[in-house]
Design an enzyme around this catalytic site. Structure first.
Site, mmCIF file in Angstrom:
data_model
loop_
_atom_site.group_PDB
_atom_site.id
_atom_site.type_symbol
_atom_site.label_atom_id
_atom_site.label_comp_id
_atom_site.label_asym_id
_atom_site.label_seq_id
_atom_site.Cartn_x
_atom_site.Cartn_y
_atom_site.Cartn_z
ATOM 1 C CG HIS A 273 81.625 94.378 118.403
ATOM 2 N ND1 HIS A 273 80.145 94.683 117.316
ATOM 3 C CD2 HIS A 273 81.639 93.063 119.193
ATOM 4 C CE1 HIS A 273 79.725 92.820 117.157
ATOM 5 N NE2 HIS A 273 80.391 92.295 118.636
ATOM 6 C CG ASP B 83 66.843 84.253 96.744
ATOM 7 O OD1 ASP B 83 67.730 83.330 98.003
ATOM 8 O OD2 ASP B 83 66.458 83.424 96.137
ATOM 9 C CD GLU C 210 78.546 91.518 113.452
ATOM 10 O OE1 GLU C 210 78.086 90.561 112.361
ATOM 11 O OE2 GLU C 210 79.260 91.892 113.070
#
Ligand code: MEV
Length: 427
Positions: A380, A281, A84
């Site tokens: 963005h 993880d 992203e």
């Protein structure tokens, strides 16, 4: 070793190769680490085939560094791996807005993990539970009896606790995993001591498995942001207005689960991306952070806390379970994860957890500040426009130019605008 200065001025304007060589220099990377980074993914089929089953290819994601972080007085550049755009820019931007008060301060618990043994078919649960507790040392000794680096370093099973849930006796073995994440070690210990626990209780040990709700392994980070640092124009007045808007945004997240989920997703943008970059993880990290909120608060709310101090500053804090390690697991086999850990330069699992918590706090504030002021999309889209240029079919040498024209057009950035720009640039 953390770096001397996490500012890395002008870093974003460099080429990928230039950035890599700067990081290699400041983190004194080994030739092996550099080769892993140069390989653009670092995993050949042989390594991949040892990690999971039925491997037929590997898949890469971009890795970038967030800059400007000062954590416990040390400078860090922090690898993020994600798809992203604008996440790294936002975290880096917010990290520099708490420098006046010294950056982030962390406090991380020892690396205690819980292993659970589920016992069924016990008639007198209370008596069995007391029997387990009275023979705790025997169970602990058995857990620690296998040859293990963790145990030789002073870690291993430290405590036994019992819980009665409906008709089940649940035995918790509590294990200090030191610098490892520890799931494998805990699972081995749970299986190893289960027959003894069965003998003590007369029950049948069914599930023997680590709990990812790592409540004894919490990482905390706090930071103070002055109004001027958060201001839109450097003024105190604008800064105080921004803080008041941020506190309204926080209030919304803390009482509404629909908003809290997105608010926390924003925080996890940093935490999970660092986990992924550093070979952790990340599903365990995600599960434990979300579960912790409900476990700790009694309902789903904000993962962070924000308040204003007497001087008008914004104070943020985060407390989350972070079961992460710097030895074992994927880190021992994934060359890029190892190189990323070298760039980050943490010397313990606890330090890694402190960095992740701090980055999550910065990321959350960046989203709230943007959402509560100018909105998230303009910033963005400015960064996302390069992806849109690629979707429009731009070649490598056209992407920058298409993005520049789109960003300077003053128009709302949409895919059709970007398509049109590419067409007109090609004449
Ligand atoms: C997007 O990846 C994350 C945000 O939605 C977080 C938030 O809304 O707080 C911007």
């Amino acid at each position: 070793m953390a770096v001397d200065n996490s500012r890395l001025k002008g870093f974003f304007q460099l080429s990928v190769e230039e950035r890599r060589s700067i990081l290699a220099e400041i983190a004194s990377l080994s030739a092996e680490d550099i080769a892993a980074l140069e390989s653009g993914g670092g995993m050949n089929s042989t390594i991949a085939d040892t990690m999971i089953e039925n491997v037929y290819t590997t898949m890469t994601l971009p890795v970038g560094v967030a800059t400007n972080f000062i954590i416990d007085g040390k400078n860090f550049v922090i690898p993020f791996c994600l798809e992203e755009s604008s996440v790294i820019a936002a975290a880096s931007n917010m990290a520099k807005r708490c420098h006046l008060n010294g950056g982030f301060s962390t406090d991380v618990d020892e690396s205690m993990m819980i292993g659970q043994i589920q016992l069924l078919g016990i008639e007198d649960l209370k008596t069995s539970s007391e029997a387990v507790e009275s023979r705790a040392q025997e169970i602990i000794d058995l857990c620690n009896s296998l040859p293990s680096t963790m145990v030789s370093l002073g870690g291993g099973c430290k405590q036994i606790r019992c819980r009665i849930i409906e008709d089940m006796l649940i035995v918790h073995i509590i294990v200090d995993c030191k610098d490892a994440m520890g799931a494998n070690a805990v699972n081995t210990m749970a299986e190893l001591c289960a027959p003894l626990v069965e003998e003590i209780t007369g029950g049948e040990a069914r599930l023997k498995i680590v709990s990812n709700l790592a409540v004894h392994r919490l990482a905390r980070s706090t930071a103070t942001f002055t109004p001027e640092e958060l201001s839109m124009d450097g003024s105190l007045e604008s800064g105080l207005e921004v803080i008041s808007r941020i506190l309204d945004a926080y209030r919304f997240a803390s009482i509404d689960p629909f908003r809290a989920t997105t608010h926390n997703k924003g925080t996890m943008n940093a935490i999970s991306s660092i986990a992924l970059a550093c070979g952790q993880d990340w599903r365990a990290v995600e599960a434990s952070c979300h579960a912790w909120i409900t476990h700790h608060q009694g309902r789903y709310g904000s993962i962070t806390e924000w308040k204003q101090d007497r001087n008008g500053n914004l104070q943020g804090s985060i407390e989350i379970p972070l079961a992460v390690g710097i030895v074992g697991g994927a880190i021992s086999v994934h060359p890029v994860a190892r190189a990323n850990l070298s760039i980050l330069g943490v010397d313990s699992a606890a330090q890694l957890a402190g960095v992740m918590a701090s980055a999550g706090l910065a990321q959350n504030l960046a989203a709230m500040r943007a959402l509560a002021t100018s909105g998230i999309q303009s910033g963005h889209m400015k960064l996302h426009v390069k992806n849109m240029a690629v979707s429009a079919g731009a070649m490598e040498n056209e992407v920058e130019q298409v993005a520049k024209v789109a960003n300077e057009s003053g128009q709302r950035i949409t895919q059709s605008l970007v398509d049109g720009i590419l067409r007109s640039l090609r004449g």
